[in-house]
Every structure is written in structure tokens, then in C-alpha cells.
Design an enzyme around this catalytic site. Sequence first.
Site, mmCIF file in Angstrom:
data_model
loop_
_atom_site.group_PDB
_atom_site.id
_atom_site.type_symbol
_atom_site.label_atom_id
_atom_site.label_comp_id
_atom_site.label_asym_id
_atom_site.label_seq_id
_atom_site.Cartn_x
_atom_site.Cartn_y
_atom_site.Cartn_z
ATOM 1 N N LYS A 68 -8.931 -25.256 -15.043
ATOM 2 C CA LYS A 68 -7.675 -24.941 -15.800
ATOM 3 C C LYS A 68 -7.248 -23.981 -15.965
ATOM 4 O O LYS A 68 -6.108 -23.250 -15.973
ATOM 5 C CB LYS A 68 -7.344 -25.824 -16.727
ATOM 6 N N GLU A 118 5.526 -21.426 -20.791
ATOM 7 C CA GLU A 118 4.772 -20.605 -22.104
ATOM 8 C C GLU A 118 3.973 -21.590 -22.510
ATOM 9 O O GLU A 118 3.083 -21.134 -23.053
ATOM 10 C CB GLU A 118 5.881 -20.180 -22.983
ATOM 11 N N ASN A 137 -3.101 -27.347 -15.543
ATOM 12 C CA ASN A 137 -3.390 -28.711 -15.164
ATOM 13 C C ASN A 137 -3.200 -29.233 -13.948
ATOM 14 O O ASN A 137 -3.375 -30.602 -13.742
ATOM 15 C CB ASN A 137 -4.139 -29.531 -16.092
ATOM 16 N N GLY A 148 -13.211 -28.234 -32.323
ATOM 17 C CA GLY A 148 -13.802 -27.596 -30.830
ATOM 18 C C GLY A 148 -12.354 -26.144 -30.876
ATOM 19 O O GLY A 148 -11.504 -26.517 -31.425
ATOM 20 N N ALA A 149 -12.578 -25.316 -29.586
ATOM 21 C CA ALA A 149 -11.926 -24.203 -29.292
ATOM 22 C C ALA A 149 -11.594 -24.044 -28.079
ATOM 23 O O ALA A 149 -11.518 -22.933 -27.592
ATOM 24 C CB ALA A 149 -11.898 -22.738 -30.567
ATOM 25 N N GLY A 182 -10.395 -25.697 -24.186
ATOM 26 C CA GLY A 182 -8.947 -25.573 -23.319
ATOM 27 C C GLY A 182 -8.989 -26.906 -23.860
ATOM 28 O O GLY A 182 -7.522 -27.064 -23.978
ATOM 29 N N ALA A 183 -8.972 -28.184 -24.233
ATOM 30 C CA ALA A 183 -8.189 -29.314 -24.892
ATOM 31 C C ALA A 183 -7.896 -28.697 -25.554
ATOM 32 O O ALA A 183 -6.831 -29.195 -26.511
ATOM 33 C CB ALA A 183 -9.543 -30.543 -24.876
#
Length: 292
Positions: free
Chosen positions: A72, A84, A93, A133-134, A136-137
Site C-alpha cells: 500500500k 488527499e 489500496n 498501532g501506527a 498502515g491501518a
Amino acid sequence: MKITGNTQVFFVIADPIGQVRAPELFNRVFELHGVDAVVVPLQVAADDFEPTVRALFRSPSTGGVFLSIPHKPAALTVADRCSELAEVAGAVNALRRGRDGAIEGELFDGLGFVKALDDAHIAYAGRRVLLIGAGGAASAAAATLAARGTSEIAIFDPVADKAMQLASRIVSAFRIDAYAAASNDPAGYDLVVNVSPLGMKTDDPVPFDVARLDDGAAVFDVLMKNQPTPLVRAARARGLTAEPGFEMLIQQAPLYLRFFGLEAAASGIENDASALRAMIYPPELLDSHRLS
């Protein structure tokens, strides 16, 4: 499924590919709605990603490309233009060929996430949110939450720099209160979201102390494996709203379809997604979704 010389071919690219649900899900959609198209899984290593995508789009038979881990972020550089939201999140994705031949990118993870929150009647506008968590999701979730009016976003990651970098991008783009949290303590937040891999393995620790959640707080666990996870079970045992990640994929389906120009199929899924839910929800969680 009948495949002819006129069949549009969509590809799902990931590495590894075995865990990706998109081929079975969207091939079922095409079957249900009479779309002459097929989704094909394609395992591609990171070094081969860009040349593979460019080669696929040289063929007029390619209808578009779905992307999963780890491609991604790289897709953002392959796309000639993107939204953006994708720029802020640093990921794409879905890729399609524009009318001028350019490769266009979009990110639906965050939109699918907030639509899943809406489906579960979990409020986020004007609320305080903690993301565990940091990656992609988390980037997709944070950008979309900020765009939809969340008042405060805290991000915790064991790699503090990742959390700080994501928070900085959110502040720059949306001018809201976003910051790297000092710990994974969920106390004081209205919504806590697990966007980490914790829970993928049966022996993983719970991402945070469920006992520290405020009364009335909600939990969303983006994982689509081993659900209901110990996190979801523990939060529900406290009488809190706690949802698994399956609905994210369901809510993304019409977004992908519309992006690829398949309006009739997109509208059909928006009207009735029961067949798709039956494919991916465990019976226990499907029953609870029907009651929600």
C-alpha cells in the site's frame, strides 16, 4: 463462473497472498450481479511491485488492482494521482486506469473503518479516540477520523517515532489535536481501536488493559482473524460495545466497486450485503450483527 475474451480481469496483489479474502468476496459479488469480471490473486515481492503494476495496466483487459500488505505505501508512488486522504495516510489500496491513461489511486481502509463504526452505532465525531498501532491501518483510520470530525486522536505504538510521525501528518493536514500517547492506557477515551497485529496469534497478549476502559467506551478490533479475539470477548464481558474488523471489508466493497466503475454492483451490495457477511463472519458474530 464463465470467463470469455471480454472478461475484465482485476488483480489482488500482496505478499504473502494466502490470507487475502478479496478474490472470493468480489468473485461472489460479480457472480451475484452478473458482472463479466474476475478477481485473480497475485503474489508479488516488493522489488517486483512497480514493474508488475505497470505491466498489468498496459493491458486493456485489466480492470483494476486491489492492494494488500506490504504494497500500500509503495502504490502511492506508482499512482500518477490520488486523493488527499491517501496522501495524508501515505498509502493506496486500489489502482485504476484513468480516462487519460494515468494510474489513479485511492485508499478505502479508513472509509470502510468509519462506515463500520456507523454500522455498529459507535460515535466518533467530537470524541476522544486512542489508536493502538501506527502502521498502515492506523494511518488510514486516523486520517479518516480526523476528516470526519473526531476531536482528539492519540496514537500508541511501541516504536514511538512511528506514532509521532503519524500524529504530525494528521495535525498538519487537519489541524486537530493528534499526538503520540505515552502508553497504551485506554482510560479517558471514548473509543479505543486495535490497529496493531496483536491478536493475530492465539498466544498474543491483549493490546491494552480492558479493565481500564471507561464505562460507556467502545472498542473496535480491526483484525479479521481469530475473531472474536480475547480483546473483543473481554470488552463484551464488561458489557461494552466491541466490534471485530469484518464489517470494514463489507463496507469497503461498494467503495471499490464504484471506484472501478461498477455502479450497479456497488448499489446492489449497499442494498443487501447478507451474502458477503455470511461468507466472512463466524456464525457467533454474524448472529450478533443481525441483532445490532
